[in-house]
Write an enzyme that holds these catalytic residues in place. Structure first.
Site, PDB file in Angstrom:
ATOM      1  N   GLN A  14       0.854  -1.182  -0.112  1.00  0.00           N
ATOM      2  CA  GLN A  14      -0.024  -0.062   0.041  1.00  0.00           C
ATOM      3  C   GLN A  14       0.934   1.247  -0.207  1.00  0.00           C
ATOM      4  OE1 GLN A  14      -2.026  -1.199   3.558  1.00  0.00           O
ATOM      5  NE2 GLN A  14      -4.007  -1.425   2.388  1.00  0.00           N
ATOM      6  N   ASP A  60       2.228   5.065  -0.025  1.00  0.00           N
ATOM      7  CA  ASP A  60       1.524   6.138   0.275  1.00  0.00           C
ATOM      8  C   ASP A  60       1.544   7.142  -1.238  1.00  0.00           C
ATOM      9  OD1 ASP A  60       1.258   5.318   2.744  1.00  0.00           O
ATOM     10  OD2 ASP A  60       1.323   7.335   3.402  1.00  0.00           O
ATOM     11  N   ARG A  99     -16.421   7.971   3.750  1.00  0.00           N
ATOM     12  CA  ARG A  99     -15.724   7.770   5.053  1.00  0.00           C
ATOM     13  C   ARG A  99     -14.273   7.768   4.488  1.00  0.00           C
ATOM     14  NH1 ARG A  99     -11.893   3.800   6.540  1.00  0.00           N
ATOM     15  NH2 ARG A  99     -11.909   3.107   8.576  1.00  0.00           N
ATOM     16  N   ASP A 103     -10.524   7.623   4.893  1.00  0.00           N
ATOM     17  CA  ASP A 103      -9.760   6.722   5.381  1.00  0.00           C
ATOM     18  C   ASP A 103      -8.410   7.283   5.862  1.00  0.00           C
ATOM     19  OD1 ASP A 103      -9.283   3.537   6.067  1.00  0.00           O
ATOM     20  OD2 ASP A 103      -7.513   3.987   4.794  1.00  0.00           O
ATOM     21  N   GLU A 136     -12.040   8.943   9.830  1.00  0.00           N
ATOM     22  CA  GLU A 136     -11.536   7.913  10.653  1.00  0.00           C
ATOM     23  C   GLU A 136      -9.915   8.519  10.890  1.00  0.00           C
ATOM     24  OE1 GLU A 136      -9.173   3.604  10.691  1.00  0.00           O
ATOM     25  OE2 GLU A 136      -8.775   4.969   8.995  1.00  0.00           O
ATOM     26  N   HIS A 186     -14.791  -2.967  11.296  1.00  0.00           N
ATOM     27  CA  HIS A 186     -14.289  -4.340  10.631  1.00  0.00           C
ATOM     28  C   HIS A 186     -12.785  -4.496  11.061  1.00  0.00           C
ATOM     29  CE1 HIS A 186     -13.140  -0.487   8.756  1.00  0.00           C
ATOM     30  NE2 HIS A 186     -12.132  -0.950   8.154  1.00  0.00           N
ATOM     31  N   ASP A 187     -12.152  -3.549  12.069  1.00  0.00           N
ATOM     32  CA  ASP A 187     -10.740  -3.901  12.510  1.00  0.00           C
ATOM     33  C   ASP A 187     -10.569  -4.444  13.828  1.00  0.00           C
ATOM     34  OD1 ASP A 187      -9.780  -2.666  10.005  1.00  0.00           O
ATOM     35  OD2 ASP A 187     -10.051  -0.671  10.705  1.00  0.00           O
TER      36      ASP A 187
HETATM   37  C1  NOJ Z   1      -7.996   1.755   7.974  1.00  0.00           C
HETATM   38  C2  NOJ Z   1      -9.047   0.868   7.612  1.00  0.00           C
HETATM   39  O1  NOJ Z   1     -10.013   0.721   8.906  1.00  0.00           O
HETATM   40  C3  NOJ Z   1      -8.258  -0.512   7.763  1.00  0.00           C
HETATM   41  O2  NOJ Z   1      -9.295  -1.670   7.867  1.00  0.00           O
HETATM   42  C4  NOJ Z   1      -7.020  -0.453   6.652  1.00  0.00           C
HETATM   43  O3  NOJ Z   1      -6.349  -1.708   6.651  1.00  0.00           O
HETATM   44  C5  NOJ Z   1      -6.213   0.464   6.791  1.00  0.00           C
HETATM   45  N1  NOJ Z   1      -7.284   1.886   6.908  1.00  0.00           N
HETATM   46  C6  NOJ Z   1      -5.340   0.997   5.567  1.00  0.00           C
HETATM   47  O4  NOJ Z   1      -6.334   1.609   4.628  1.00  0.00           O
END
Ligand code: NOJ
Length: 549
Positions: free
Chosen positions: A169, A171, A199, A201, A243, A309-310
């Site tokens: 991922q 940046d 939302r 992220d 978030e 979801h985390d």
């Molecule tokens: C926050 C998300 O809630 C999480 O699930 C994700 O792994 C990270 N951001 C990276 O995008």
């Protein structure tokens, strides 16, 4: 105030396409499946749906690794299916919020492929590169223990690239005006497709500009104002839901001067103290967290949630507090994650109906907008045999048919929970629909109740002085109407005595039971709260007891 600020009293339901409803039978949820479940959401009273990323992705991080911002991953259907879904949602008055994941892309995104191809590539500066190995290459990981570095060497590029999250991922370089312009195009595109907002992220990471070597991060908050401005030009009532798991004193900068930044933010701080209160029945830190996160400007708003979801992130608690929460809700090592979190669902942590109701009633009554996690309305469990956060991402349990009615396929994206007390044979929508006092029906009532209590979304609030260490009492006041809401975190029943300086025979109307409390000769109310009980009352104008915070 006008009704346009719809997010002040919305009920948000969060779901992941992948695990909600599979229509085409390939084992992965899709838009056609979700569309067929809109009536379910509508009947529950949900008015806003937040969709996790559904764009084309290698899917190494649950879709938070996007390789094309302008499409629909074919596992979830076509763009046509998306538009049909939007149309049907609109018909039912349901708004749709989608994830905006632009801190990073997938390493399979054509921009990154081009960026790594040569120093002169068009997209080279769209990402963050260092020719030399940064001294802090293995610092600042978000997923310690799973993620090994934040700078990784790329052989093709012959340079190191920055990634706050996993190495797949990279940046984006937010300082690059071309990147910002592209993000506007992404926002503009989905707004034209009818979404009501985003939302956003990983907001703090989106605002920082990493450079090699240790230093204090600099966050460019002005970017949020710019993004907000663009959003509002395109659609006046669209929102940003951020978030950002940051300390209370930081949050002001995210909401911006006079509410010019993000509209809504998840209240991670209060979330952790809610779990601390549920684990210990000590509510003092929760009260402090609520005061510490008091909203400064009326158009800003908190989004409250229990689980997402985390993992349940407990990083803001003290070590001692965290150990108490671990002991109660995640005692086994396998339940814990990254040394600071718990990878379980709400029901399995709390383990009983009373506390689940207490937790949801509490969350719905906090100053802000409630966010429900799919499956929590029926008390779904988790699967600790799955890796990391996947434990809480099992498919929705619709019925006791094959694969819980989620899919016709034999092999699913994640297995259905089919063993133990949370197996789909016992825990599913169809069964709970038929049982009048099921969790699902209780939740539906709670949603209706919250929608009628505009005092919570809009009003002033105060924490009531109650002479009891286990009971949280909140007073809300809006346009001459008051709400009094009590939660008992103790395993024993308690009676509280309230002096509201009302006249004798002043009434409090119980909003959940056919009852009222009438003040005695001394003008006092005697209110009983069962073990883990909660009560919501409406009163007339109690502005005389309101002290503004
Ligand atoms: C926050 C998300 O809630 C999480 O699930 C994700 O792994 C990270 N951001 C990276 O995008």
């Amino acid at each position: 105030m006008t009704e346009d600020l719809w997010y002040k009293n919305a009920i948000i339901y969060s779901l992941d396409l992948e695990t909600f409803m599979d229509f085409d039978g390939d084992g992965v949820g899709d838009f056609q499946g979700l569309t067929r479940r809109l009536d379910y959401l509508h009947a529950m009273g949900v008015d806003t749906v937040w969709l996790a990323p559904f764009q084309p992705t290698p899917n190494k991080d649950n879709g938070y690794d996007i390789k094309d911002y302008y499409g629909v991953d074919q596992r979830h259907g076509s763009s046509g299916n998306f538009v049909e879904f939007m149309h049907q949602a609109k018909k039912r008055g349901i708004k749709v919020i989608i994830d905006l994941v632009v801190n990073h892309t997938s390493d399979e995104h054509p921009w990154f492929k081009d960026s790594r191809s040569s120093k002169d590539a068009k997209h080279r500066d769209w990402y963050v590169w260092s020719d030399k190995k940064p001294s802090d290459w293995n610092e600042g990981m978000v997923f310690p223990g799973v993620q090994e570095a934040t700078w990784t060497y790329d052989k093709k590029a012959k340079a190191w690239y920055f990634h706050r999250f996993y190495e797949f991922q990279p940046d984006l370089n937010m300082d690059n005006p071309e990147v910002r312009a592209e993000i506007n195009r992404i926002v503009g595109f989905w707004l034209e497709m009818g979404v009501a907002g985003f939302r956003v992220d990983a907001v703090p990471f989106m605002l920082e500009t990493p450079a090699p070597g240790p230093k204090n991060p600099v966050y460019k908050f002005s970017y949020l104002r710019d993004l907000r401005r663009f959003l509002q030009w395109r659609r006046g009532d669209a929102i940003l839901l951020g978030e950002a798991n940051v300390l209370p004193e930081e949050t002001k900068k995210y909401f911006g001067e006079e509410g010019s930044g993000i509209h809504l933010m998840f209240n991670f701080y209060v979330n952790q103290y809610m779990f601390y209160a549920l684990a210990t029945s000590d509510i003092e830190p929760l009260k402090e967290a609520l005061e510490a996160t008091r909203i400064q400007f009326p158009t800003s708003q908190w989004a409250h949630f229990l689980r997402n979801h985390d993992e349940l992130d407990l990083g803001r608690l003290t070590e001692e507090q965290r150990q108490k929460v671990f002991a109660r809700f995640g005692p086994d090592e396998n339940m814990q994650l990254y040394d600071r979190g718990i990878r379980r669902r709400l029901s399995t942590m709390l383990g009983n109906r009373q506390q689940s109701e207490l937790a949801y009633s509490l969350m719905f009554s906090l100053p802000g907008t409630p966010v429900i996690r799919y499956g929590d309305e029926i008390g779904m469990g988790d699967d600790l045999s799955l890796k990391e956060r996947d434990a809480v991402r099992t498919p929705m349990q619709w019925s006791d048919d094959k694969q819980a009615g989620f899919s016709e396929a034999d092999k699913l994206i994640h297995p259905i929970i089919d063993k133990g007390p949370y197996a789909y044979h016992h825990v599913n929508v169809e069964t709970q629909r038929r049982i009048p006092d099921s969790l699902l029906n209780w939740m539906t009532t709670l949603i209706r109740l919250r929608q009628e209590c505009t005092e919570i979304g809009w009003g002033d609030w105060q924490i009531l002085e109650i002479n009891n260490p286990h009971i949280l009492g909140m007073h809300y006041m809006w346009q001459g109407s008051s709400l009094l809401i009590f939660h008992n975190f103790d395993e024993k029943a308690h009676e509280i005595v309230l002096d509201l300086e009302q006249e004798t025979k002043g009434k409090l109307i119980d909003l959940m039971q056919n009852e009222e409390s009438i003040a005695d000769e001394e003008g006092q109310h005697h209110i009983t709260l069962p073990a883990y009980g909660y009560r919501w009352f409406r009163a007339g104008d109690l502005s005389h007891i309101m002290q503004k915070g």
